[in-house]
Design an enzyme around this catalytic site. Structure first.
Site, PDB file in Angstrom:
ATOM      1  N   HIS A  60      -0.194  -6.373  17.662  1.00  0.00           N
ATOM      2  CA  HIS A  60      -1.075  -7.594  18.068  1.00  0.00           C
ATOM      3  C   HIS A  60      -2.364  -7.211  19.357  1.00  0.00           C
ATOM      4  O   HIS A  60      -1.387  -7.079  20.604  1.00  0.00           O
ATOM      5  CB  HIS A  60      -1.155  -9.280  17.297  1.00  0.00           C
ATOM      6  CG  HIS A  60       0.521  -9.402  18.679  1.00  0.00           C
ATOM      7  ND1 HIS A  60       0.074  -9.815  19.394  1.00  0.00           N
ATOM      8  CD2 HIS A  60       1.265  -9.304  17.795  1.00  0.00           C
ATOM      9  CE1 HIS A  60       1.710 -10.021  19.873  1.00  0.00           C
ATOM     10  NE2 HIS A  60       2.128  -9.628  19.076  1.00  0.00           N
ATOM     11  N   LYS A 105       0.486  -1.244   0.034  1.00  0.00           N
ATOM     12  CA  LYS A 105       0.042  -0.344  -0.032  1.00  0.00           C
ATOM     13  C   LYS A 105       0.999   1.015   0.198  1.00  0.00           C
ATOM     14  O   LYS A 105       1.000   1.951  -1.056  1.00  0.00           O
ATOM     15  CB  LYS A 105      -1.178  -0.011   1.235  1.00  0.00           C
ATOM     16  CG  LYS A 105      -1.934  -0.958   0.874  1.00  0.00           C
ATOM     17  CD  LYS A 105      -3.311  -1.509   2.482  1.00  0.00           C
ATOM     18  CE  LYS A 105      -4.075  -2.104   2.337  1.00  0.00           C
ATOM     19  NZ  LYS A 105      -4.727  -2.101   3.523  1.00  0.00           N
TER      20      LYS A 105
END
Length: 126
Positions: free
Chosen positions: A111, A61
């Site tokens: 995470h 991206k």
């Protein structure tokens, strides 16, 4: 100068089937990543796979190319001597990185139970 930024978030549970299939993990992850993750307890390995995959998504991206012409296994999350994650690029990913004009990759991973996320900044030192 910032060349590009990318961010991605993934569900950790998405990697259950991948973890149970070494063939899939070897297809999408660099050999260093595979050898690191396979030694971890399953829950930790799933979080690590998810964060690493999110970093690969965030990287393409930031490049603005998507995965077109870039092999996932050519992108590697590596921890340096201090444990800081670094994104290393090889072959097709290295070619795309060089073409972008950037010369440094900043990476941040996180995470928490169900989700993993990654943020990438591509920078060119002036």
């Amino acid at each position: 100068m910032i060349i590009g930024i990318g961010i991605d978030i993934v569900s950790v549970s998405r990697f259950e089937k991948w973890y149970d299939s070494p063939r899939i993990v070897k297809r999408f992850f660099h050999p260093e990543e595979y050898s690191t993750v396979i030694k971890m307890p399953k829950n930790t390995a799933l979080q690590s796979l998810a964060a690493r995959f999110a970093a690969k998504e965030a990287f393409v991206k930031a490049l603005g190319t998507g995965f077109k012409g870039i092999a996932l296994a050519d992108i590697c999350i590596h921890k340096n001597a201090l444990g800081k994650p670094e994104l290393l690029v090889y072959n097709s990913a290295r070619d795309a990185f060089v073409k972008s004009g950037a010369d440094y990759i900043h990476v941040s991973l996180s995470h928490e139970k169900e989700y993993a996320t990654a943020f990438i900044i591509l920078e060119r030192h002036c």
